[in-house]
Enzyme design. Structure first.
Site, PDB file in Angstrom:
ATOM      1  N   ASP B  36     -58.592 -10.836  33.208  1.00 51.27           N
ATOM      2  CA  ASP B  36     -57.321 -11.003  32.685  1.00 51.27           C
ATOM      3  C   ASP B  36     -56.796 -10.189  31.520  1.00 51.27           C
ATOM      4  O   ASP B  36     -55.711  -9.837  31.441  1.00 51.27           O
ATOM      5  CB  ASP B  36     -56.507 -12.475  32.660  1.00 51.27           C
ATOM      6  N   ASP B 274     -18.932  23.432  30.544  1.00 51.60           N
ATOM      7  CA  ASP B 274     -20.305  23.517  31.079  1.00 51.60           C
ATOM      8  C   ASP B 274     -20.643  22.114  31.825  1.00 51.60           C
ATOM      9  O   ASP B 274     -21.393  22.294  32.849  1.00 51.60           O
ATOM     10  CB  ASP B 274     -21.228  24.025  29.940  1.00 51.60           C
ATOM     11  N   GLY B 409     -25.509  24.161  34.921  1.00 49.84           N
ATOM     12  CA  GLY B 409     -24.399  24.740  35.970  1.00 49.84           C
ATOM     13  C   GLY B 409     -24.650  26.184  36.180  1.00 49.84           C
ATOM     14  O   GLY B 409     -24.352  26.556  37.292  1.00 49.84           O
ATOM     15  N   LEU B 410     -24.846  26.950  35.001  1.00 49.80           N
ATOM     16  CA  LEU B 410     -25.063  28.399  35.302  1.00 49.80           C
ATOM     17  C   LEU B 410     -26.187  28.729  36.341  1.00 49.80           C
ATOM     18  O   LEU B 410     -25.946  29.635  37.100  1.00 49.80           O
ATOM     19  CB  LEU B 410     -25.160  28.893  33.970  1.00 49.80           C
TER      20      LEU B 410
END
EC number: 1.3.7.7
Lengths: 441, 515
Positions: B36, B274, B409-410
């Site tokens: 353990d 953007d 995004g672009l």
């Protein structure tokens, strides 16, 4: 033929061993599943245990857990603990579901854990019953990887020993190599043994269940791993004869291992030399590079896998290191004798563990390199000690000639890193201003 | 029995270790079998701690079973107290010791230590890690904290951070700084960083800030009842929640100042052009309830995503999660079975997953970008750099975290324009996902990607047949929206009882779902 040292006397063979009990900082045998399931390609390992077992497996398996591994845990719930008859039914149901979903499985291992052993859940009977139910397609076996019975690599021993009684009987005089090795290493050994002219070489475990080796009175077997005591005994009970040898680590270990086989199969020394000459040369050259870093350094082994004694032997003899304590979870005198004979006389040996006392000895010894588990490694680094985490030695290909350089490199790398980072080996982390993780500063 | 490969939470004793490891001056003795101790490496490796967790395991073995184990436990307690000299001793049992019934609590209490002994009840076969942490901290608080005079200056405690907590280190720093800006002193932060002496001083604070309900709600409730301290209900993750949190603090302490938002950048980043392409991106959230509920608000109200689905693995919080999901018009998924999570994600085909490391792997498998927002996490989510998720800097961190996995995004625009270009063909995959560029097979279509098979074997058979032309047309749709298009078209076809999908069906569905 290469000169063989006497393997049953000298070195540390008759040396007293410090036996300790107390807190063990080790894995349980369940951890073996992580490499066994890669090796046995049509096997599934079903742990019958608790959430702790499942959590251990995912912690130890790391990213492997995401690759649809062939292992899982049947987690015992409150209701399973109430009545035991229930548990058997539950197990049957879970196994049936599992096998329906994975029709490619040919061997199913029910793996016992601490909880299942403590409540005395009879997995052996369950395995028999399930074998009948799913015959002939699937064979169900059971073994225990519980922490109360097994330490780390002993899980593999328990698994292989459970397979031995079911191996087909045969009269051919085959060589059986015992121990799960990475495929690439197994293939190298196969080539060497074939070149030596040994006609029939079998492997336990085999990669698939239909390639299971035969065992009979003409079978001679040799271990490739030191932790296989029960499997050794089980094979002897089947009438197979053991070949004693040091473990195939390093150039010397591999040569001695092969030589023990050659002797047993009456292979001439010239032929032996011809086959081994080139790879021996390669191995020596590869080890020599790491030895530049390792020579004269003092090394301390915490117990982990039972590989400690053969590794200490390799590092002492081929890399000129000085072992200051070699700890092992269990020392099988007969199996380790050939390695012990080559460990420098007077090397302190310890079996079992009381981790706090062992840490006291470690700090007093202040070695250059400490081989230990992941629970200890970073804390020791922060104290200024240099560590090599031990588990890597089980997962990484380290056996035989072509890996000898890699094996030595595993030990050299932490030392070279210290040098690269301009860290003096004995400055504690706190003196370097290392923050305590998790504490707001 | 329940078959499990991956578990979101460990057993309850791991929760207790998280509390002990976070604190100073306590020691935990766990009655537990050999093996353990694996839990230690979660702290030394994943959290990269430079000391051993303050835990002694009794490490009993098969040969000890019987009367011997009780002895072993007593010896372990004595040795631990002597060696580590803690100010308080916690005792508990792991799952196996629970079965052998040695009663660690009873034994430790009769051993006559001159330090407080705190027994923990950790029902391993019913409860899990978060419960263990909550219970351990509750018991410590109950055992050590006493009513006392309030501090002269306005002050509060910060409750909940533990060892192995997702971003707990930096959240505490961020919220403490926020409170300082408001003129509120932090009396005690607990359990992380606190000693038993400090726990005894909890009562000096005027109120409690509960950062992580999973690990400290029981303690907060106890403090309310016994020490008369109110506690904050809002977890300050995201801009809105942080402002609500500030109002809550001001309601508790009318003189508290308004902290500066000078370094808060999420709102402007999110408003800038953007970010327009982020509008309505469908996200699926999964993790612990606290993080999921807070992140859902960030995702919808602060970044402009559409929350397509959410859920949590800790059943203790099922009710508030269900209620929140209802507000969002969706159904919550409460499960600790990752295969169910995977099935839900596949059904919903979101464009972004916010989840745990398991969801990260599900995302990788399904080709859906993912950001990690909740434990359990691996070593990379215990970063060296400052990265809170709470407060105003946390909001900045979240904007980056939630947006980075998406195609910029672009980049998205260009990929769409040039999707037939030889370098941007489908098989090449998104460059930042580590995929190897694959040369396009010019002779028709490559092999269809095989759906991964879970061990549940729950393969989703397509009931509707895609005609070749439609399938080819579908391939012209950019890969990052193709899953959505496929799903929409299929449900469109099924709703109308169509057995086949043609190019027309595809575009009819597109028109139907267009907004």
């Amino acid at each position: 033929m290469t000169e063989m040292p006497h393997i049953n006397s000298g070195g540390c063979v008759d040396q007293p061993i410090l036996r300790e009990r107390g807190q063990h900082e080790v894995f349980c045998g369940l951890t073996s599943i992580i490499w066994l399931h890669r090796k046995m390609q049509d096997a599934f390992f079903l742990v019958v245990g608790s959430r702790t077992c499942a959590h251990l497996l995912q912690s130890a398996a790391g990213v492997m857990i995401f690759a649809e591994p062939r292992f899982a845990t049947a987690i015992l719930e409150e209701t399973d603990l109430a009545g035991l008859a229930d548990a058997q039914d539950e197990l049957d149901r879970e196994v049936a579901r599992l096998l329906a979903r994975r029709p490619d499985i040919r061997q199913l291992f029910l793996v016992g854990s601490c909880p299942s052993e403590v409540i005395k859940l009879d997995l052996a009977r369950a395995a028999e019953r399930l074998t009948e139910a799913h015959a002939p397609h699937v064979r169900v076996l059971s073994w225990s990887g519980s922490g109360i019975e097994t330490t780390f690599t002993e899980g593999e021993d328990a698994c292989l020993a459970a397979m031995v009684p079911g191996l087909p009987r045969g009269d051919s005089s085959n060589l059986l190599v015992v121990g799960a090795l990475p495929d690439v290493v197994e293939d190298q050994a196969r080539r060497l043994l074939a070149d030596l002219g040994i006609a029939q070489v079998d492997w336990l475990p085999a990669r698939r269940s239909d390639a299971a080796p035969q065992v009979g009175p003409n079978t001679r077997f040799i271990l490739s791993q030191p932790f296989l005591g029960d499997t050794y005994a089980a094979l002897e009970r089947r009438g197979a004869r053991p070949i004693a040898a040091p473990m195939p680590f390093g150039e010397e270990g591999t040569t001695a291992w092969l030589a023990s086989i050659a002797q047993e199969f009456d292979i001439g020394p010239e032929h032996f030399a011809r086959v081994t000459e080139a790879p021996r040369e390669r191995a020596r050259a590869a080890v020599a590079r790491a030895t530049e870093t390792l020579a004269g350094k003092r090394i301390f082994f915490f117990p982990d896998s039972q590989l400690e004694i053969p590794l200490a032997r390799f590092l002492a003899r081929e890399c000129a290191m000085e072992p200051v304590e070699v700890g092992s979870p269990f020392i099988h005198r007969q199996i380790t004798a050939p390695d012990l004979a080559l460990v420098p006389e007077g090397t302190p040996l310890s079996e079992g563990q009381d981790v706090d006392l062992q840490l006291d000895r470690l700090r007093a010894a202040a070695p250059d390199l400490t081989v230990c588990g992941l629970g200890l490694a970073n804390p020791l680094e922060a104290e200024g000690l240099t560590t090599k985490w031990a588990i890597e030695l089980v997962f990484t290909p380290v056996h035989f000639y072509e890996q000898a350089g890699d094996l030595a490199e595993l030990f050299a790398r932490p030392l070279r890193r210290k040098a690269a980072l301009h860290l003096s080996p004995n400055t504690p982390g706190s003196a370097r201003g290392w923050p305590l993780a998790g504490q707001p500063s | 029995m329940k078959l499990s490969v991956w578990t979101y939470e460990g057993p309850p004793h791991v929760g207790a270790i998280r509390v002990a490891t976070g604190m100073r001056g306590v020691h935990l003795v766990l009655h537990a079998p050999q093996g353990d101790t694996y839990a230690d490496l979660l702290f030394t490796m994943i959290e990269r701690r430079n000391h051993r967790p303050p835990v002694t395991y009794t490490t009993f073995q098969a040969r000890d079973l019987g009367a011997d184990t009780a002895d072993l436990f007593r010896r372990s307690c004595t040795d631990a107290v002597e060696r580590f000299q803690p100010q308080a001793l916690m005792v508990g049992a792991s799952c196996t010791a629970e079965l052998i019934q040695d009663d660690p609590a009873g034994m430790a209490e009769t051993m006559g230590f001159d330090i407080p002994v705190i027994p923990l009840e950790l029902p391993s076969y019913q409860r899990k890690e978060n419960f263990g942490a909550d219970e351990a901290f509750y018991q410590i608080t109950r055992a050590l904290a006493r009513p006392m005079e309030r501090s002269d200056a306005p002050s509060c405690n910060i409750l909940g951070p533990t060892g192995l907590g997702f971003r707990h280190r930096d959240d505490v720093a961020e919220i403490a700084a926020l409170l300082a800006d408001m003129g509120v002193e932090v009396n005690v932060t607990a359990p992380m960083g606190a000693s038993p002496e400090e726990i005894a001083e909890l009562g000096r604070a005027h109120f409690n800030v509960l950062l992580y309900p999973e690990t400290a709600e029981s303690a907060a409730r106890w403090c309310e009842k016994e020490l008369g301290q109110p506690w904050t209900r809002t977890v300050p993750i995201g801009v809105g929640a942080t402002r609500d949190f500030i109002s809550e603090v001001q309601a508790l302490l009318p003189g508290a100042k308004v902290p500066s938002e000078a370094r808060l950048r999420l709102p402007w980043y999110s408003a800038s052009v953007d970010s327009t392409y982020l509008t309505g991106k469908r996200v699926f959230l999964f993790g612990d309830a606290t993080h999921v509920m807070a992140m859902a608000r960030v995702a919808r109200d602060e970044i402009g995503f559409e929350v397509a689905g959410l859920g949590c693995y800790n059943r203790e919080f099922a009710r508030p999660v269900r209620a929140l999901a209802k507000e969002y018009g969706i159904e919550a998924l409460i499960t600790d079975d990752y295969l169910e999570v995977e099935a839900r994600i596949r059904d919903l085909a979101p464009e972004l997953i916010l989840g745990t490391q398991m969801e990260r792997h599900i995302g990788k498998r399904l080709g859906i970008p993912c950001a990690v927002i909740s434990a359990p996490v691996h070593v990379q989510d215990f970063p060296a750099r400052y990265s809170p998720v709470m407060g105003f800097e946390g909001a900045n961190v979240l904007f980056d975290t939630l947006v980075h996995p998406l195609v910029m995004g672009l980049e998205e625009h260009l990929l769409t324009m040039f999707r037939d270009d030889f370098e941007f063909h489908d098989a090449a995959g998104p460059s930042h996902h580590g995929g190897q560029a694959v040369a396009r097979v010019e002779t028709g279509e490559g092999p269809a990607p095989r759906a991964p098979r879970g061990i549940s074997g729950k393969m989703k058979e397509d009931e509707v047949l895609w005609l070749d032309a439609a399938e080819a047309e579908l391939k012209k749709i950019p890969f990052f929206v193709r899953g959505k298009a496929r799903r929409n078209t299929e449900s469109f076809a099924m709703e109308r009882g169509l057995g086949e999908i043609s190019v027309d069906t595809l575009y009819e569905a597109k028109a139907y779902y267009a907004r």
